[in-house]
Design a protein around this motif. Structure first.
Motif, PDB file in Angstrom:
ATOM      1  N   LEU A 357      -2.234  -7.535   8.630  1.00  0.00           N
ATOM      2  CA  LEU A 357      -3.661  -7.367   8.924  1.00  0.00           C
ATOM      3  C   LEU A 357      -4.305  -8.727   9.186  1.00  0.00           C
ATOM      4  N   GLU A 358      -5.330  -8.718  10.073  1.00  0.00           N
ATOM      5  CA  GLU A 358      -6.210  -9.876  10.173  1.00  0.00           C
ATOM      6  C   GLU A 358      -7.472  -9.517   9.413  1.00  0.00           C
ATOM      7  N   VAL A 359      -7.793 -10.328   8.413  1.00  0.00           N
ATOM      8  CA  VAL A 359      -8.919  -9.951   7.548  1.00  0.00           C
ATOM      9  C   VAL A 359      -9.916 -11.101   7.441  1.00  0.00           C
ATOM     10  N   ALA A 360     -11.109 -10.759   6.977  1.00  0.00           N
ATOM     11  CA  ALA A 360     -12.110 -11.792   6.701  1.00  0.00           C
ATOM     12  C   ALA A 360     -11.631 -12.620   5.517  1.00  0.00           C
ATOM     13  N   ASP A 361     -11.890 -13.911   5.597  1.00  0.00           N
ATOM     14  CA  ASP A 361     -11.390 -14.813   4.562  1.00  0.00           C
ATOM     15  C   ASP A 361     -12.503 -15.087   3.547  1.00  0.00           C
ATOM     16  N   ARG A 362     -12.784 -14.052   2.751  1.00  0.00           N
ATOM     17  CA  ARG A 362     -13.827 -14.294   1.749  1.00  0.00           C
ATOM     18  C   ARG A 362     -13.524 -13.506   0.484  1.00  0.00           C
ATOM     19  N   ALA A 363     -14.258 -13.850  -0.563  1.00  0.00           N
ATOM     20  CA  ALA A 363     -13.978 -13.283  -1.879  1.00  0.00           C
ATOM     21  C   ALA A 363     -14.070 -11.758  -1.855  1.00  0.00           C
ATOM     22  N   GLY A 364     -13.175 -11.098  -2.571  1.00  0.00           N
ATOM     23  CA  GLY A 364     -13.269  -9.651  -2.722  1.00  0.00           C
ATOM     24  C   GLY A 364     -12.518  -8.846  -1.670  1.00  0.00           C
ATOM     25  N   VAL A 365     -12.072  -9.510  -0.611  1.00  0.00           N
ATOM     26  CA  VAL A 365     -11.407  -8.771   0.466  1.00  0.00           C
ATOM     27  C   VAL A 365     -10.090  -8.155  -0.023  1.00  0.00           C
ATOM     28  N   LEU A 366      -9.302  -8.975  -0.718  1.00  0.00           N
ATOM     29  CA  LEU A 366      -8.014  -8.481  -1.193  1.00  0.00           C
ATOM     30  C   LEU A 366      -8.210  -7.287  -2.133  1.00  0.00           C
ATOM     31  N   ALA A 367      -9.209  -7.382  -2.987  1.00  0.00           N
ATOM     32  CA  ALA A 367      -9.479  -6.285  -3.928  1.00  0.00           C
ATOM     33  C   ALA A 367      -9.842  -5.011  -3.171  1.00  0.00           C
ATOM     34  N   THR A 368     -10.682  -5.151  -2.134  1.00  0.00           N
ATOM     35  CA  THR A 368     -11.095  -3.991  -1.333  1.00  0.00           C
ATOM     36  C   THR A 368      -9.883  -3.320  -0.683  1.00  0.00           C
ATOM     37  N   ILE A 369      -9.050  -4.172  -0.083  1.00  0.00           N
ATOM     38  CA  ILE A 369      -7.895  -3.626   0.647  1.00  0.00           C
ATOM     39  C   ILE A 369      -6.892  -3.013  -0.328  1.00  0.00           C
ATOM     40  N   ALA A 370      -6.612  -3.713  -1.400  1.00  0.00           N
ATOM     41  CA  ALA A 370      -5.694  -3.181  -2.410  1.00  0.00           C
ATOM     42  C   ALA A 370      -6.215  -1.853  -2.947  1.00  0.00           C
ATOM     43  N   GLY A 371      -7.537  -1.767  -3.072  1.00  0.00           N
ATOM     44  CA  GLY A 371      -8.153  -0.524  -3.553  1.00  0.00           C
ATOM     45  C   GLY A 371      -7.871   0.646  -2.624  1.00  0.00           C
ATOM     46  N   GLU A 372      -7.918   0.391  -1.312  1.00  0.00           N
ATOM     47  CA  GLU A 372      -7.663   1.478  -0.350  1.00  0.00           C
ATOM     48  C   GLU A 372      -6.222   1.980  -0.440  1.00  0.00           C
ATOM     49  N   PHE A 373      -5.288   1.037  -0.578  1.00  0.00           N
ATOM     50  CA  PHE A 373      -3.886   1.464  -0.761  1.00  0.00           C
ATOM     51  C   PHE A 373      -3.789   2.354  -2.000  1.00  0.00           C
ATOM     52  N   SER A 374      -4.383   1.879  -3.072  1.00  0.00           N
ATOM     53  CA  SER A 374      -4.307   2.595  -4.337  1.00  0.00           C
ATOM     54  C   SER A 374      -4.933   3.983  -4.238  1.00  0.00           C
ATOM     55  N   THR A 375      -6.109   4.048  -3.596  1.00  0.00           N
ATOM     56  CA  THR A 375      -6.808   5.329  -3.437  1.00  0.00           C
ATOM     57  C   THR A 375      -5.910   6.374  -2.767  1.00  0.00           C
ATOM     58  N   HIS A 376      -5.087   5.903  -1.814  1.00  0.00           N
ATOM     59  CA  HIS A 376      -4.225   6.837  -1.087  1.00  0.00           C
ATOM     60  C   HIS A 376      -2.855   7.005  -1.744  1.00  0.00           C
ATOM     61  N   GLY A 377      -2.729   6.430  -2.940  1.00  0.00           N
ATOM     62  CA  GLY A 377      -1.473   6.627  -3.667  1.00  0.00           C
ATOM     63  C   GLY A 377      -0.318   5.801  -3.130  1.00  0.00           C
ATOM     64  N   VAL A 378      -0.634   4.724  -2.390  1.00  0.00           N
ATOM     65  CA  VAL A 378       0.428   3.864  -1.858  1.00  0.00           C
ATOM     66  C   VAL A 378       0.511   2.622  -2.739  1.00  0.00           C
ATOM     67  N   SER A 379       1.660   2.454  -3.377  1.00  0.00           N
ATOM     68  CA  SER A 379       1.827   1.360  -4.321  1.00  0.00           C
ATOM     69  C   SER A 379       2.276   0.095  -3.587  1.00  0.00           C
ATOM     70  N   ILE A 380       1.631  -1.022  -3.911  1.00  0.00           N
ATOM     71  CA  ILE A 380       1.933  -2.288  -3.230  1.00  0.00           C
ATOM     72  C   ILE A 380       3.053  -3.025  -3.963  1.00  0.00           C
ATOM     73  N   ALA A 381       4.077  -3.464  -3.208  1.00  0.00           N
ATOM     74  CA  ALA A 381       5.197  -4.190  -3.812  1.00  0.00           C
ATOM     75  C   ALA A 381       4.994  -5.692  -3.726  1.00  0.00           C
TER      76      ALA A 381
END
Lengths: 446, 446
Positions: A357-381
């Motif tokens: 992904l190309e993402v904005a480089d600012r605080a909280g972005v990783l948390a937001t994206i990780a949250g979406e994976f989690s919401t859909h039941g996709v576990s990040i390795a």
């Protein structure tokens, strides 16, 4: 009819057909000794007879008449494509001729009709050459492993795409340049679609799954993605996690669960596989297929998957088997589709994913994206973020590249995740989504 | 007899036999669907019935009566060894029972008698499990490649010795220590002779050569050297020239020349092979076999070569084939030994050699030694001399180590050379003589 010749009609005389004619002539004595009777070519149907002056009176343009001629015992088909091959082979089988064919597209679409016609007439229908060229693969699946329970068949079954991906991996070239080289060297056809879009591999996957799981699987059941969208960046990204990209055909058995019955899946797509896996070392136009069975464990078959002589070798092996059966009575092992297992839709098939992904480089972005994976039941390795400063072309202050590798998740869950990610403000672009297959490697050498 | 059961007698119920019983029971429905009739176990002959209480009334100690019982259609033999297996199987075949056996020693010695008995009764004789365990190898040779001309079969067909050599290569251990570890882990038997002296591999080579070349080759025709004399220094020396040491079984066709007719050879010995060759990466108890044929090119088969479940998988594949033939009529492909090619003595077989000598460290020694190779017609490919000064234990002034790698030369010429060298004053000792096989590698991945 011991002692009398087994009489062969050949449909098509291109690269493979020409080799069949050559080998039938050069090895006539050996083939006769092995079959128990001479194996004699009595007719060759072609469209342009003037191109084959050496075949003289064997030539005909009337394939329909040839396949039902009284003096024909076996029909060998190397025309390819659905029609007229389908009609010709059904006519031949109906007339009591055994059939040997290399036609994967036809088998993947009309395998059931052909098998029924062969059964109705009590004749042989063999097609070792249809998958992985010279590699003995279908007979082992159909016969050698008939007492075992096959759980997976996975491999590289298309030489053209393997050549292209190998070239991209070795030279860093892009897809178009690698395709151009493959075309120039004769590894890709003028219209490469059947290969690069995965259709050829999908036909083979259908045939492999049918034999492996005793369940009729057609080309339409096979989820199919080609390699056109694989980029030099994808190859580099694979290398970054110790992988290479290969176009895989995967046929898999899923055990029954509380929620679902036992099922199978068949799919073709480019995927990252560990560079240390034996399939990763299969370069150029070679094919290799892993088979896993409950009692036998892991097996690998490797060799030339295409080309005139290798394909002719497989056809002649079948032809000798048919001839033996004609001489001694009996039929070879036939397909069995008794299991009738359901075929999973791709959405229900779980694999690992590499998402760039190309993402904005600012605080909280990783948390937001990780949250979406989690919401859909996709576990990040694993996650790797590289700052925008280092990436040419990206906004030096506000953009970063984020690579997420997931644990195994159903395709539907991953697709839903990606759809949501693509709509987020903080995600500038979903650059690529590629599957990662570790192919259940358990201490396999080499 | 469609619909009626195919009735199986099992001879022997050790590791493999136990797995056969388990799989016959657990997969009864699937086997019946594939064979076209139930495959039913009707008797098990063992020496110590009290060890198999679960088999109840199936047990008997009278194997002779069992193999000719009217209610037996197929005899499966997993006792091993020549007698009583030989007598029992000949009786069974004579009584019209088909036979499935995993008995490599018996097949390598009495294959012709068994094949004749099977032909006389018109029944099947299958033995996929006798070579390379679960790897489908014999059926591909016998059937898939029946339309091709096999030029070479070469591979690793003994797991015990491969485990030992792998351990020596990985840890630098000597032969005795590696054997001890193999025994402790269950990879070597209490009496390891059949494995480490090469007899097991030689039996398999005889079976492979017979099928590959349509020529009866017996164990007595196979030149056989084991791995007892392979030292840690040999392993190190191999590494020094970019090789590893593997125990190879090699069956090769030699084309006719002006002086000699077409012939075949079959031999088993430890040899140095290039570390980059796919066989070099086959570690532990795995087996892998390369097959080269004129039209098919190079093929590789890889998998588990031993163990209860893998071997049982191969036996059951054969059993389903036999059952199908019983149900539908006909017989499977049988051996053909029509070619009657002469088997070359080892003296006439040409390979490359790695010869390690301790020599006097003075002027003219290399010339003398090189002259002896030349006199015997053995061409030198590479020489490496290391001065005595550097070698611990050697006389620091007068001794040096000389390693000679030759081009391909007949064994007789090399043996004569070595004999003369050993008698020279300037040669203190011939430390080792090992073959170097490059296995005709032509651009093979992986």
């Amino acid at each position: 009819m011991n002692g009398n010749a087994v009489r062969v009609a050949l449909l098509g005389c291109g690269t493979v057909g020409g080799e069949i004619v050559r080998l039938l002539r050069e090895q006539a004595d050996e083939l006769a000794a092995r079959a128990g009777a001479p194996v004699e070519l009595v007719g060759v149907a072609v469209r342009r007879p003037h191109k084959h002056p050496e075949l003289g009176e064997l030539l005909t343009t009337d394939a329909t008449a040839l396949v039902t001629r009284d003096d024909v015992d076996v029909v060998v088909e190397v025309i390819g494509g659905i029609e007229p091959a389908r009609t010709l082979l059904l006519e031949a089988l109906k007339a009591g001729k055994s059939v040997v064919t290399a036609n994967k597209a036809l088998l993947a679409e009309e395998g059931a009709a052909l098998a029924e016609a062969a059964d109705a007439s009590g004749v042989d229908l063999f097609y070792e050459a249809a998958v992985a060229g010279a590699i003995p693969l279908l007979r082992p699946l159909r016969e050698s492993l008939a007492g075992d329970r096959i759980t997976r068949v996975a491999g590289i079954v298309n030489g053209t795409t393997n050549f292209i991906l190998s070239a991209m991996t070795e030279s860093g070239a892009g897809y178009s340049d690698a395709l151009e080289e493959a075309t120039r060297l004769g590894y890709a056809e003028a219209d490469p679609s059947a290969d690069v879009d995965g259709y050829d591999a999908a036909s083979k996957a259908a045939i492999l799954a049918t034999l492996a799981f005793h369940t009729r699987v057609t080309a339409a059941d096979v989820h199919c993605e080609g390699i056109r969208h694989v980029t030099a960046s994808d190859i580099a990204a694979a290398r970054g996690i110790g992988c290479v990209i290969k176009l895989l055909a995967i046929c898999e058995r899923s055990p029954a669960t509380d929620d679902a019955p036992e099922a199978v899946s068949a799919r073709v797509y480019p995927a990252m596989i560990p560079a240390a896996h034996p399939l990763a070392g299969v370069d150029g136009a070679f094919n290799a297929v892993f088979v896993e069975a409950e009692a036998a464990g892991q097996l690998m078959f490797y060799g030339q998957g295409a080309g005139g002589a290798p394909t002719a070798s497989a056809v002649l092996g079948d032809l000798v088997a048919v001839a033996r059966n004609r001489v001694h009575g009996g039929r070879g092992a036939r397909e069995s589709a008794y299991a009738h297992l359901p075929v999973l839709p791709i959405g229900a098939v779980a694999t690992r994913y590499h998402v760039s992904l190309e993402v904005a480089d600012r605080a909280g972005v990783l948390a937001t994206i990780a949250g979406e994976f989690s919401t859909h039941g996709v576990s990040i390795a694993a996650v790797r973020q590289t700052g925008g400063m280092a990436d040419a072309g990206a906004d030096p202050v506000s953009a970063a590249r984020l690579v997420v590798v997931t644990h195994a998740a159903p395709e539907a869950a991953l697709a839903a995740t990606v759809q949501v990610l693509a709509g987020l403000d903080v995600v500038h672009a979903v650059d690529s989504v590629l599957r990662v297959e570790d192919l259940g490697r358990k201490g396999v050498a080499p």
